[in-house]
Every structure is written in structure tokens, then in C-alpha cells.
Design an enzyme around this catalytic site. Structure first.
Site, short mmCIF file in Angstrom:
data_model
loop_
_atom_site.label_atom_id
_atom_site.label_comp_id
_atom_site.label_asym_id
_atom_site.label_seq_id
_atom_site.Cartn_x
_atom_site.Cartn_y
_atom_site.Cartn_z
CD GLU A 1 -43.35 -8.69 4.34
OE1 GLU A 1 -44.48 -8.69 4.84
OE2 GLU A 1 -42.36 -8.20 4.90
CB CYS B 1 -51.74 -10.02 3.02
SG CYS B 1 -51.09 -8.35 3.14
#
Ligand code: NAD
Length: 455
Positions: free
Chosen positions: A209, A243
Site C-alpha cells: 500500500e 496517502c
């Protein structure tokens, strides 16, 4: 005990199947729920010390998200873990076929610092509900949250089930030498490559991720007031250290002036020029990230904002003039600076986005369905929203993950269960009948008959 012994104990606990029954997995999920709920105030304190994160943000982006994910797993894990009977083919008749969801074994979860509860516990929930034993490595850059997690896990769980390993790159490097059955990593693309190389040594599967430059694209038909509100909300959350924060805005040239004016109004409405770290705004995590961001500020022309304070590591949300080739457009910003680029034709922005590394998220502000379709179909990105930012990751029905340089694999909800499981195929036959048509010696008549039947 050495690290290798610790992981070997977790492997042996896995093989004993202690944590495998569904009732035990559900008990563990409920214990995790207690761990979070009973210690909510300690989490607020830790995140206040680590990032000056406002309680509102900790609750909405970390605590409630984790509790909701636990509930989704508690409600569905029995269904997800069910053995599934499936169809047969001519070639296996007569028989029965079933698919089993098996846990993987001992899994390693390495977390990032920006949402240190969320990014450690969300994958953990999937790993528990799939029946694994787990080694957790929280980020050293949120040290108070990391040590709180270590203390709480020691109290609530057996170390043979969940072990917590505090520390930085050196701790990860040692962990990565162990033969884990899965590595789930959240962090930068740079470290993602290191993790994947280490995993290759043991042929360990990975979910990565990672990050990237997630664009917000505003087309000429967009509602600029709403676009500005939603983009700045996604950008100022955690001071842009998210993010999936919109990294930059690409706007149709006809809307640039209006977006600049609306941005000023939005920020005034949100903060009234009164930024209070720990109350309505978050600080930059450490001095090196603060300096990296203030350096970026100096590389371009500031349209609005631009104030900074090294003592509190404060950086004001800042709108900046930019071109595609500028320095600020080369790396993920991961802070509250928002470059603004214009385009005149949809093809132009599509081409630029195709030339960039695939981002984790993409946000499109338009009701033009053809433009939506073109971007969604022809630009690779992990996931995203139309006329919204960030919140797609709060829907557990949607897989969350990147593509290319922004990662591989996905999680949340059932996708987390699947990420920490493997599908095992079993074909069941009874002893009778046992036709000998396929056994040697081979018979020409039979092959002719087979060919007629199957060609
Ligand atoms: P990072 O890659 O520096 O660190 C992540 C983890 O890796 C930490 O636990 C750290 O201790 C460990 N690590 C650091 N150096 C290592 C090394 N040499 N070998 C092995 N492990 C090492 O990332 P970060 O600064 O914590 O997080 C910021 C990045 O993470 C940004 O790029 C952001 O976009 C990305 N991110 C992605 C997601 C997502 O869900 N996709 C979520 C949060 C952050």
C-alpha cells in the site's frame, strides 16, 4: 527470546490451530474492539504528542474507521470463511469440488506513521478474521502511538498470536529476513521496493500500500465552490500527510481564477486564519519533513497561504502556481501544499496523467459523463471519486489499493479477509465407480471416442 524464536513460536501456534476456529477469531475481534474502545483517550493523547492531531480527526479517521471495520468482519466472517461447493467439469465426473478459504500462516504487517492506528489495525483486522498469527511493526515516526500499541497488545493478546516489534528500518530489516507467509506493507514506494526484494528471498507474497501524486481534475463544467470545499478538506486533513490527499489540481483554464478566489474563501471558512495545532490543524511530523516542505514552498510561486513556523512545525495550506515539469511535480508532496496547473483540452490532461507514475487516487470534478468515462478507462490509478475526495476509502465494499508505483493488492472489508487468505481447491471422489478408460495401456478406440465427444 530471539526474533527467529518468536516467529517460530507463532508458526507453531498457527499449526496448532489455536486461533483458527471461527469462534476464536470472533473473540479476538471483540477483544480488539475492547482494546480500542477502552483506551480511546490514550490514543488521543499519543496522537496529540506524535502529530498534534485534533481529536476530531483521530476519532473520524482512525477510531471510528477501525471500530466499523471490526463490526463488518464480526458480522460477515462466518459467511466469508464458508467452504464453497462449486461445479464440476466433464473431466472430473463423478466427483464433488469445494473451495476452502485457508489462512496463510504468520503474517507481517508494517505500518506507516501518518494514521498510525488506522494503518496498523485495519490490516490486522483482516489478518485476524482470516485466521492467521501476526507480527506487527508500527512506525517509529509516531513513537508514542507505537509504544502504546505495543503495551496494549501485550496486555490484551498472547505474543504467540500477535507480537509487536517496535523500531525503525533496522527492526524492519531484521523482520524481513524471517520466512513470513505474507507481508502487508504500508509506506513509501522506495521502501516498498526494499520490502518486495526481501520477500522474494522466501517467495513470500506481498501487499504493498504505497503512495504517489494523486491528482484532482476540475473540468470546465464543475461547481467550483463545492470542488474547492472538497479538495481543501482532503488536502488539509492531517495537514496533507494523507496517502490519498489530492496532491495537485489540474484545472480547465476557464475556471482557474474562480478556483483561486473560492480557495481563499474555503480556507477562511475552515480556519478563519486561526490555525491551532492539536485543535483544528495537525503539525508536520518531524523537522526533516518540515524542511522538505518549506524547501518545496520556495521552488514555486505562492498564490495563497505560505506561512510557516519551525517551532510548531506549522505549514499553512498553500495554493501554488505550477507547470507539469516543475520541481514540486516530481515527487509526492505529503503536506499541505497544492500546486495548480491548467489545461485547455481533456486530451492534454489525459496524456500528462498517462505519462506520470500511476497514482494511488484520482479525483474528478465534472458531470461530463464522457470525460469521466475517458479518465476512468484510460488513466491507470488505484481508486478515487467523482466530485469528491478521499472518502471512497471509508466504504468497506470498495477494495482499497494502488497500481504500479502506488502499490499492489487491496484491502478493507471482504477484500481484507481475502488478502490474508488463500483459496484451496479440493476435489472429492468416492471409491466407486472407478472406470479404467484413462488408465494405461492406452487404447486407440478410446481416444477416437474422446475426440468425437470433446472436439
Ligand atoms: P516509509 O516507507 O518511510 O516507512 C514505512 C514503514 O517502513 C515504517 O514502519 C518504517 O519503519 C519502515 N521502513 C523505513 N525504512 C525501511 C527500510 N529501509 N527497510 C524496511 N523498512 C523500512 O513511509 P512513511 O514515511 O511511514 O509513510 C509515508 C509514505 O507512505 C507516503 O508515500 C504515503 O503515500 C504512503 N502511505 C500509503 C498509504 C496507503 O494506504 N497506500 C497509507 C499511508 C501512507
Amino acid at each position: 527470546m530471539t526474533l527467529s524464536q518468536q516467529i517460530a513460536n507463532q508458526k507453531s501456534s498457527f499449526f496448532k490451530g489455536i486461533n483458527r476456529p471461527l469462534s476464536t477469531r470472533m473473540k479476538h475481534l471483540s477483544t480488539l474492539r475492547e482494546l480500542v474502545q477502552d483506551n480511546e483517550s490514550l490514543f488521543y493523547e499519543a496522537l496529540q504528542k506524535d502529530l498534534g492531531k485534533p481529536e476530531f480527526e483521530v476519532y473520524t479517521t482512525e477510531i471510528i474507521t477501525v471500530l466499523n471495520e471490526i463490526d463488518v468482519h464480526l458480522k460477515n466472517v462466518k459467511q466469508w470463511a464458508k467452504v464453497r461447493a462449486t461445479g464440476n467439469s466433464y473431466f472430473t465426473f463423478p466427483s464433488k469440488s469445494k473451495i476452502y478459504s485457508q489462512p496463510l500462516g504468520v503474517v507481517l504487517i508494517i505500518g506507516a506513521w501518518n494514521y498510525p492506528i488506522h494503518l496498523t489495525l485495519m490490516p490486522l483486522i483482516g489478518a485476524i478474521s482470516a485466521g492467521n498469527t501476526i507480527a506487527l511493526k508500527p512506525s517509529e515516526l509516531a513513537p508514542n502511538t507505537s509504544s502504546l500499541l505495543a503495551k496494549l497488545f501485550r496486555y490484551y493478546f498472547e505474543p504467540d498470536f500477535i507480537s509487536v516489534h517496535e523500531g525503525g528500518a533496522d527492526t524492519s530489516t531484521k523482520l524481513l529476513k524471517e520466512p513470513f507467509d505474507k507481508i502487508f506493507f504500508t509506506g513509501s514506494t522506495h521502501v516498498g521496493k526494499i520490502v518486495m526484494k526481501a520477500a522474494a528471498e522466501h517467495l513470500t507474497p506481498v501487499t504493498l500500500e504505497l503512495g504517489g501524486k494523486s491528482p484532482a481534475i476540475i473540468h470546465k463544467d464543475a461547481d467550483i465552490t463545492v470542488s474547492s470545499n472538497r479538495i481543501w478538506w482532503g488536502k488539509t486533513l492531517n495537514a496533507g500527510q494523507t496517502c490519498v490527499a489530492p496532491d495537485f489540481v489540474a484545472i480547465h483554464e476557464s475556471k482557474k481564477a474562480e478556483f483561486i478566489e473560492e480557495s481563499k474563501k474555503t480556507l477562511l471558512n475552515f480556519f478563519n486564519n486561526d490555525y491551532i495545532i492539536g485543535s483544528n490543524y495537525t503539525q508536520i511530523v518531524n523537522t526533516s519533513h518540515y524542511e522538505r516542505l518549506t524547501h518545496l514552498l520556495q521552488t514555486g510561486k505562492i498564490i495563497a497561504g505560505g506561512n510557516t513556523d519551525p517551532d510548531t512545525r506549522f505549514i499553512e495550506p498553500t495554493l501554488m502556481e505550477a507547470e507539469w515539469d516543475d520541481f514540486i511535480m516530481q515527487e509526492e508532496i505529503f503536506g499541505p501544499l497544492l500546486p495548480l496547473i491548467t489545461f485547455s483540452k481533456p486530451e492534454e490532461v489525459m496524456q500528462k496523467l498517462q505519462d506520470m507514475p500511476s497514482p494511488l487516487a484520482l479525483y474528478l470534478f465534472t458531470e461530463d459523463e464522457q470525460f469521466q468515462k475517458d479518465i476512468i478507462t484510460h488513466v491507470p490509478f488505484g481508486g478515487g471519486c467523482v466530485n469528491e475526495t478521499v472518502s471512497y476509502l471509508a466504504n468497506h465494499h470498495l477494495p482499497f489499493g494502488g497500481v504500479g508505483k502506488s502499490g499492489m493488492g487491496s484491502y478493507h472489508g471482504k477484500y481484507s479477509f481475502d488478502t490474508f487468505s488463500r483459496e484451496q481447491s479440493i476435489l472429492y471422489k468416492s471409491y466407486w465407480p472407478d472406470p479404467d478408460l484413462r488408465y494405461p495401456p492406452y487404447d486407440d478406440k478410446i481416444i477416437t471416442w474422446f475426440k468425437r465427444l470433446f472436439s
